[in-house]
Design a protein around this motif. Structure first.
Motif, PDB file in Angstrom:
ATOM      1  N   GLU A 108      11.616 -23.945 -17.242  1.00  0.00           N
ATOM      2  CA  GLU A 108      10.369 -23.658 -16.544  1.00  0.00           C
ATOM      3  C   GLU A 108      10.495 -22.420 -15.651  1.00  0.00           C
ATOM      4  O   GLU A 108       9.554 -21.621 -15.552  1.00  0.00           O
ATOM      5  CB  GLU A 108       9.933 -24.870 -15.722  1.00  0.00           C
ATOM      6  N   VAL A 109      11.632 -22.243 -15.001  1.00  0.00           N
ATOM      7  CA  VAL A 109      11.839 -21.041 -14.185  1.00  0.00           C
ATOM      8  C   VAL A 109      11.773 -19.797 -15.063  1.00  0.00           C
ATOM      9  O   VAL A 109      11.170 -18.774 -14.688  1.00  0.00           O
ATOM     10  CB  VAL A 109      13.186 -21.121 -13.437  1.00  0.00           C
ATOM     11  N   THR A 110      12.357 -19.864 -16.236  1.00  0.00           N
ATOM     12  CA  THR A 110      12.303 -18.719 -17.153  1.00  0.00           C
ATOM     13  C   THR A 110      10.870 -18.413 -17.570  1.00  0.00           C
ATOM     14  O   THR A 110      10.430 -17.248 -17.548  1.00  0.00           O
ATOM     15  CB  THR A 110      13.167 -19.007 -18.396  1.00  0.00           C
ATOM     16  N   LEU A 111      10.135 -19.454 -17.956  1.00  0.00           N
ATOM     17  CA  LEU A 111       8.742 -19.243 -18.371  1.00  0.00           C
ATOM     18  C   LEU A 111       7.904 -18.634 -17.248  1.00  0.00           C
ATOM     19  O   LEU A 111       7.079 -17.749 -17.486  1.00  0.00           O
ATOM     20  CB  LEU A 111       8.136 -20.571 -18.819  1.00  0.00           C
ATOM     21  N   ARG A 112       8.121 -19.085 -16.030  1.00  0.00           N
ATOM     22  CA  ARG A 112       7.318 -18.605 -14.905  1.00  0.00           C
ATOM     23  C   ARG A 112       7.699 -17.198 -14.469  1.00  0.00           C
ATOM     24  O   ARG A 112       6.845 -16.401 -14.091  1.00  0.00           O
ATOM     25  CB  ARG A 112       7.464 -19.556 -13.718  1.00  0.00           C
ATOM     26  N   GLU A 113       8.989 -16.890 -14.496  1.00  0.00           N
ATOM     27  CA  GLU A 113       9.457 -15.651 -13.874  1.00  0.00           C
ATOM     28  C   GLU A 113       9.816 -14.550 -14.866  1.00  0.00           C
ATOM     29  O   GLU A 113       9.909 -13.382 -14.484  1.00  0.00           O
ATOM     30  CB  GLU A 113      10.661 -15.957 -12.972  1.00  0.00           C
ATOM     31  N   LEU A 118      14.932 -15.784 -24.100  1.00  0.00           N
ATOM     32  CA  LEU A 118      16.037 -16.665 -24.444  1.00  0.00           C
ATOM     33  C   LEU A 118      16.704 -17.170 -23.171  1.00  0.00           C
ATOM     34  O   LEU A 118      16.825 -16.438 -22.182  1.00  0.00           O
ATOM     35  CB  LEU A 118      17.065 -15.932 -25.310  1.00  0.00           C
ATOM     36  N   VAL A 119      17.157 -18.413 -23.222  1.00  0.00           N
ATOM     37  CA  VAL A 119      17.798 -19.053 -22.073  1.00  0.00           C
ATOM     38  C   VAL A 119      19.190 -19.510 -22.497  1.00  0.00           C
ATOM     39  O   VAL A 119      19.353 -20.155 -23.541  1.00  0.00           O
ATOM     40  CB  VAL A 119      16.987 -20.264 -21.582  1.00  0.00           C
ATOM     41  N   LEU A 120      20.181 -19.188 -21.689  1.00  0.00           N
ATOM     42  CA  LEU A 120      21.551 -19.641 -21.923  1.00  0.00           C
ATOM     43  C   LEU A 120      21.954 -20.545 -20.765  1.00  0.00           C
ATOM     44  O   LEU A 120      21.913 -20.126 -19.605  1.00  0.00           O
ATOM     45  CB  LEU A 120      22.503 -18.444 -22.003  1.00  0.00           C
ATOM     46  N   VAL A 121      22.317 -21.790 -21.069  1.00  0.00           N
ATOM     47  CA  VAL A 121      22.729 -22.752 -20.046  1.00  0.00           C
ATOM     48  C   VAL A 121      24.202 -23.082 -20.271  1.00  0.00           C
ATOM     49  O   VAL A 121      24.598 -23.491 -21.378  1.00  0.00           O
ATOM     50  CB  VAL A 121      21.882 -24.038 -20.117  1.00  0.00           C
ATOM     51  N   VAL A 122      25.012 -22.898 -19.228  1.00  0.00           N
ATOM     52  CA  VAL A 122      26.460 -23.103 -19.365  1.00  0.00           C
ATOM     53  C   VAL A 122      26.982 -23.949 -18.204  1.00  0.00           C
ATOM     54  O   VAL A 122      26.430 -23.916 -17.103  1.00  0.00           O
ATOM     55  CB  VAL A 122      27.214 -21.755 -19.392  1.00  0.00           C
ATOM     56  N   PRO A 123      28.055 -24.707 -18.416  1.00  0.00           N
ATOM     57  CA  PRO A 123      28.708 -25.411 -17.300  1.00  0.00           C
ATOM     58  C   PRO A 123      29.466 -24.426 -16.429  1.00  0.00           C
ATOM     59  O   PRO A 123      29.875 -23.346 -16.874  1.00  0.00           O
ATOM     60  CB  PRO A 123      29.674 -26.381 -18.006  1.00  0.00           C
ATOM     61  N   SER A 124      29.672 -24.815 -15.181  1.00  0.00           N
ATOM     62  CA  SER A 124      30.371 -23.934 -14.236  1.00  0.00           C
ATOM     63  C   SER A 124      31.867 -24.180 -14.206  1.00  0.00           C
ATOM     64  O   SER A 124      32.602 -23.420 -13.578  1.00  0.00           O
ATOM     65  CB  SER A 124      29.822 -24.163 -12.822  1.00  0.00           C
ATOM     66  N   ASP A 125      32.325 -25.252 -14.869  1.00  0.00           N
ATOM     67  CA  ASP A 125      33.711 -25.684 -14.657  1.00  0.00           C
ATOM     68  C   ASP A 125      34.546 -25.648 -15.925  1.00  0.00           C
ATOM     69  O   ASP A 125      35.433 -26.481 -16.116  1.00  0.00           O
ATOM     70  CB  ASP A 125      33.729 -27.094 -14.050  1.00  0.00           C
ATOM     71  N   HIS A 126      34.273 -24.686 -16.806  1.00  0.00           N
ATOM     72  CA  HIS A 126      35.093 -24.509 -18.000  1.00  0.00           C
ATOM     73  C   HIS A 126      35.896 -23.216 -17.893  1.00  0.00           C
ATOM     74  O   HIS A 126      35.394 -22.205 -17.385  1.00  0.00           O
ATOM     75  CB  HIS A 126      34.241 -24.478 -19.259  1.00  0.00           C
ATOM     76  N   GLU A 127      37.107 -23.260 -18.373  1.00  0.00           N
ATOM     77  CA  GLU A 127      37.985 -22.096 -18.345  1.00  0.00           C
ATOM     78  C   GLU A 127      37.790 -21.311 -19.634  1.00  0.00           C
ATOM     79  O   GLU A 127      38.108 -21.789 -20.739  1.00  0.00           O
ATOM     80  CB  GLU A 127      39.442 -22.533 -18.202  1.00  0.00           C
ATOM     81  N   ILE A 128      37.223 -20.114 -19.523  1.00  0.00           N
ATOM     82  CA  ILE A 128      37.029 -19.215 -20.662  1.00  0.00           C
ATOM     83  C   ILE A 128      37.657 -17.889 -20.274  1.00  0.00           C
ATOM     84  O   ILE A 128      37.142 -17.178 -19.403  1.00  0.00           O
ATOM     85  CB  ILE A 128      35.533 -19.044 -20.998  1.00  0.00           C
ATOM     86  N   THR A 129      38.775 -17.582 -20.887  1.00  0.00           N
ATOM     87  CA  THR A 129      39.571 -16.439 -20.415  1.00  0.00           C
ATOM     88  C   THR A 129      39.177 -15.128 -21.079  1.00  0.00           C
ATOM     89  O   THR A 129      39.653 -14.066 -20.668  1.00  0.00           O
ATOM     90  CB  THR A 129      41.065 -16.701 -20.657  1.00  0.00           C
ATOM     91  N   THR A 130      38.349 -15.181 -22.118  1.00  0.00           N
ATOM     92  CA  THR A 130      37.985 -13.961 -22.840  1.00  0.00           C
ATOM     93  C   THR A 130      36.474 -13.764 -22.760  1.00  0.00           C
ATOM     94  O   THR A 130      35.733 -14.226 -23.621  1.00  0.00           O
ATOM     95  CB  THR A 130      38.449 -14.046 -24.309  1.00  0.00           C
ATOM     96  N   ASP A 131      36.020 -13.058 -21.745  1.00  0.00           N
ATOM     97  CA  ASP A 131      34.592 -12.866 -21.534  1.00  0.00           C
ATOM     98  C   ASP A 131      33.941 -12.112 -22.697  1.00  0.00           C
ATOM     99  O   ASP A 131      32.808 -12.423 -23.110  1.00  0.00           O
ATOM    100  CB  ASP A 131      34.345 -12.099 -20.233  1.00  0.00           C
ATOM    101  N   ARG A 132      34.619 -11.132 -23.211  1.00  0.00           N
ATOM    102  CA  ARG A 132      34.050 -10.331 -24.300  1.00  0.00           C
ATOM    103  C   ARG A 132      33.808 -11.188 -25.530  1.00  0.00           C
ATOM    104  O   ARG A 132      32.739 -11.121 -26.151  1.00  0.00           O
ATOM    105  CB  ARG A 132      34.988  -9.169 -24.623  1.00  0.00           C
ATOM    106  N   GLU A 133      34.785 -12.034 -25.872  1.00  0.00           N
ATOM    107  CA  GLU A 133      34.619 -12.907 -27.029  1.00  0.00           C
ATOM    108  C   GLU A 133      33.551 -13.966 -26.769  1.00  0.00           C
ATOM    109  O   GLU A 133      32.864 -14.405 -27.696  1.00  0.00           O
ATOM    110  CB  GLU A 133      35.958 -13.577 -27.373  1.00  0.00           C
ATOM    111  N   PHE A 134      33.416 -14.372 -25.510  1.00  0.00           N
ATOM    112  CA  PHE A 134      32.363 -15.329 -25.180  1.00  0.00           C
ATOM    113  C   PHE A 134      30.995 -14.749 -25.529  1.00  0.00           C
ATOM    114  O   PHE A 134      30.179 -15.394 -26.189  1.00  0.00           O
ATOM    115  CB  PHE A 134      32.422 -15.670 -23.689  1.00  0.00           C
ATOM    116  N   TRP A 135      30.743 -13.518 -25.100  1.00  0.00           N
ATOM    117  CA  TRP A 135      29.436 -12.927 -25.358  1.00  0.00           C
ATOM    118  C   TRP A 135      29.241 -12.580 -26.830  1.00  0.00           C
ATOM    119  O   TRP A 135      28.107 -12.633 -27.344  1.00  0.00           O
ATOM    120  CB  TRP A 135      29.216 -11.703 -24.473  1.00  0.00           C
ATOM    121  N   LYS A 136      30.310 -12.272 -27.542  1.00  0.00           N
ATOM    122  CA  LYS A 136      30.180 -12.076 -28.990  1.00  0.00           C
ATOM    123  C   LYS A 136      29.737 -13.366 -29.663  1.00  0.00           C
ATOM    124  O   LYS A 136      28.898 -13.358 -30.570  1.00  0.00           O
ATOM    125  CB  LYS A 136      31.516 -11.608 -29.578  1.00  0.00           C
TER     126      LYS A 136
END
Length: 753
Positions: A108-113, A118-136
């Motif tokens: 709803e925040v995305t629709l309003r603002e 596209l909306v990406l929802v992620v947890p805050s407590d996962h260890e992902i050491t390769t940011d570039r590969e994450f976005w790929k």
């Protein structure tokens, strides 16, 4: 396929930070969950996740929002300092409502603002050491999300893990696999089958979707969640620190995961296999796998000496930890708890936390303070001198109204009485305080003061029905003749100790007061007491607490079990109506039928009353043998410590919501005295060693309320920044101070013997 970055592929990111992380107990607690810990040395997990969301690639705007608990607002502010959120902000929940509500808010925040992005929802407590590969990996799902599919992300399993949820998928076509079904955490045997089939991936808990698609899915499958969460967002308050969702409306949102609410019901869900390195850091085993190992495969953190140990996670956040000959073992030591388990069993720490919660152990809820004092009785001499040499002499002279009778309600900071109406409860509290001081060996004129007080309240303070009035004029006339249950309770308490001191009329006066209460204040339905005769309005727990205090005092003085039966009825009322088992809190306001009061009154809880009830329940348990109430006392104390303290001063707030949000950020002196009493009562009752906690509580009382005040006086009110705000010294607090500090001296004496 490499996608070209255009405005078409703008993604609005939302980071979910509402979890508690109980699988990493004892390090992770409700007040300091795992996402705020720095396991890597590169910043907290939530800080690293937010930075990852902001680092998609240059030239693309990536607004980042954080969905988190309002109780962690200060930590969030610290972690987000200096990070460019590109128009995003923190959105703060007053209480947890699982991931479905979080996804609704994100949508709803995305629709309003931003519109139908596209909306990406992620947890805050996962260890992902390769940011570039994450976005790929995320970009690999953009085409499917643009086409109207909800996209999830899966991790190829490398072991038969029983702690994760799984997703069964079909064949891979152009980097996308169709989701067949979502599967709960399996048994080890089933997990082995999943690993061998290669058609099951771990559920990473990451979602990519077009805002309108998720909105339509909620309206189709979980309209009640959508409507209630949006209604809360409609009434949210936004300021410079973020968006605050309203208590009552957000509490009405059903608490359920987005997997249950949507994913298991929706069709045509796409899965993108992750190309990045991932670890949910959901157990001590996962931290061993993700950490920096020594030559023997150990992860060692803190002051640890390890000899002949292999493949073990060894961590100490305080004193020296030494280990010899350990294999595949997790040992985690904090200031107040130690966890030991085979690494393969470490995720079962949840069972330990559940057991601690059932028994009300403090270690399940809050992170221990680091400023505790080392020995019992550290303040013994200071307390004795202040109480017997400074305070009692002042209040037994300047605090007595020799002209009109009774005791003065208030003094100025130069120890001059301020003329004000006199409350019955204050007169009774002063009688009590002098009687208790006498019991503890004070050699002042206690008997004369008790007589003086009783003569005053008896002269004009009785009603025709045998009750006691509420307020006198300064000269001693009747100002308010209301027979309030709160006032009756304190008269009874004073009479009990006057009787113990040998006052001849106290027993008869007490008997008459009990008769009045039974006839005019007792609820005919046997559900406690009315505030005043014929009162049918809101019910409060506070008068019942003080009646319980009085009943226990009369039982202690006389040994008559009738008084214990009276106490038992109030304790049963506490068990079944006043105590909230979900939040470990004590309600203050209720309907006439003992339902939670509507609005803010129903949310209102007071840490000071949690402490008072805790010590009274321990007293009741000792007198009655009903040891089960001890766990309620622990839970009340734990809740007050975890949610009710100003972290800047260590003092109890005036009031907090049931979910730990400050409602009255001032700190008065009396809750600090009750914290001392509660810690002493709980020490030695099957829980942790609270002797250092007792000393720390006495220390804070003196540091903030007593030491800065003139001789024999105290500063009653401290604001949230630690500044004194009191304009005078209320006599009503004398009762709290004498009660707590005489008990402390008795406690220290027993420990010394």
């Amino acid at each position: 396929m490499q996608l070209i970055a255009t405005e078409k592929h703008k993604i609005i990111s939302f980071v979910m930070s509402g979890g508690v992380g109980s699988r990493l107990w004892p390090l992770s607690r409700e007040d300091f969950p795992k996402q705020f810990h720095n396991f890597s040395g590169l910043g907290s997990m939530v800080q690293r996740t937010v930075k990852r969301m902001a680092a998609r690639s240059s030239g693309i705007s990536v607004p980042v929002y954080l969905l988190a608990s309002e109780r962690h607002a200060d930590r969030i502010s610290q972690d987000l300092a200096g990070i460019d959120l590109a128009g995003g902000r923190a959105i703060l929940e007053p209480m947890g409502r699982n991931t479905a509500s979080a996804v609704v808010i994100a949508t709803e925040v995305t629709l309003r603002e931003h519109g139908d992005d596209l909306v990406l929802v992620v947890p805050s407590d996962h260890e992902i050491t390769t940011d570039r590969e994450f976005w790929k990996t995320v970009d690999n799902g953009v085409k499917a999300a643009e086409a109207g599919r909800i996209v999830v992300f899966g991790i190829h399993p490398d072991r038969p893990e029983t702690g994760y949820g799984y997703i069964e998928v079909g064949p891979e076509i152009e980097g996308i696999r169709d989701v067949v079904r979502f599967v709960e955490k399996p048994s080890e045997e089933i997990a082995k089958q999943y690993l061998e089939s290669e058609n099951f991936l771990w559920n990473a808990g990451i979602f990519l979707f077009r805002a309108s698609v998720m909105r339509d899915a909620f309206k189709r499958h979980a309209a009640d969640i959508w409507e209630s969460a949006v209604a809360a967002l409609d009434q949210a308050d936004t300021n410079i620190s973020g968006t605050y969702l309203p208590h009552d409306l957000y509490q009405a949102v059903p608490s359920i995961s987005v997997d249950y609410a949507i994913m298991e019901r929706a069709s045509d869900i796409a899965l993108v296999p992750a190309k990045f390195r991932w670890n949910d850091l959901g157990s001590w085993q996962s931290l061993l796998e993700a950490g920096s190992v020594d030559g023997n495969g150990n992860v060692i953190v803190g002051d640890v000496v390890a000899i002949d140990c292999e493949h073990s996670y060894l961590r100490s956040d305080g004193r020296l930890l030494s280990a010899v000959g350990l294999r595949d073992t997790a040992v985690v030591a904090t200031a107040d708890a130690t966890f030991v388990a085979p690494v393969s069993e470490s995720q079962n720490v949840r069972k330990v936390v559940e057991q601690l919660e059932k028994t009300g152990r403090l270690e399940a809820k809050f992170t221990p303070a680091q400023d505790r004092l080392p020995h019992v009785g550290a303040y013994g001499n200071r307390v004795r001198h202040w109480l017997f040499e400074e305070t009692l002499p002042l209040w037994s002279t300047a605090g007595v109204d020799e002209r009109h009778g009774g005791f003065h309600e208030v003094m100025s900071f130069d120890a001059t009485p301020i003329v004000k109406p006199k409350r019955m409860r204050t007169m009774a509290r002063q009688i009590y305080a002098f009687a208790v001081a006498h019991e503890m060996g004070w050699d002042g004129p206690a008997h004369a003061l008790i007589d003086h007080g009783l003569e005053f309240i008896c002269a004009n303070g009785r009603t025709d029905r045998g009750g006691w009035i509420r307020t006198f004029s300064p000269e001693g006339g009747v100002l308010d003749a209301t027979e309030d249950a709160y006032d009756q309770s304190f008269v009874l308490l004073a009479l009990a100790h006057a009787h113990k001191a040998g006052h001849k009329k106290a027993l008869a006066l007490g008997t008459e007061t009990f008769a009045f209460i039974d006839e005019y204040l007792a609820d005919a339905r046997l559900t406690g007491f009315l505030e005043t005769p014929e009162d049918k309005g809101l019910r409060r727990s506070n008068p019942h607490m003080h009646l319980l205090e009085a009943f226990l005092a009369w039982h202690a003085v006389t040994g008559n079990r009738d008084f214990l039966q009276r106490a038992a009825r109030i304790v049963d009322l506490f068990r079944h109506h006043m105590f909230d088992a979900e939040t470990w809190t004590l309600g203050e306001y209720f309907s006439n039928d003992w339902e939670r009061a509507p609005g803010e009154q129903g949310e209102w809880t007071e840490p000071g009353h949690h402490f008072e009830w805790a010590s009274l329940l321990i007293t009741f348990a000792a007198a009655s043998g009903q040891k089960d109430v001890i766990r309620f006392a622990r839970k009340l104390y734990s809740s007050a410590i975890a949610n009710g303290l100003n972290r800047a001063t260590g003092l109890a707030y005036g009031a907090v919501s049931r979910h730990g949000l400050p409602l009255d950020t001032n700190s008065r002196s009396w809750p600090q005295t009750e914290a001392v009493k509660a810690a002493m009562a709980l020490d030695g009752n099957g829980g942790p060693d609270l002797k250092p906690e007792v000393e720390a509580r006495v220390g804070r009382l003196f540091r903030w309320h007593i030491e800065p005040a003139p001789k024999g006086l105290w500063i009653d009110l401290i604001d949230e920044t630690g500044r004194a705000r009191a304009e005078d010294v209320p006599a009503s607090i004398f009762y709290h101070l004498v009660s707590a500090l005489t008990q402390y001296l008795d406690y220290v004496g027993k420990e010394a013997r």
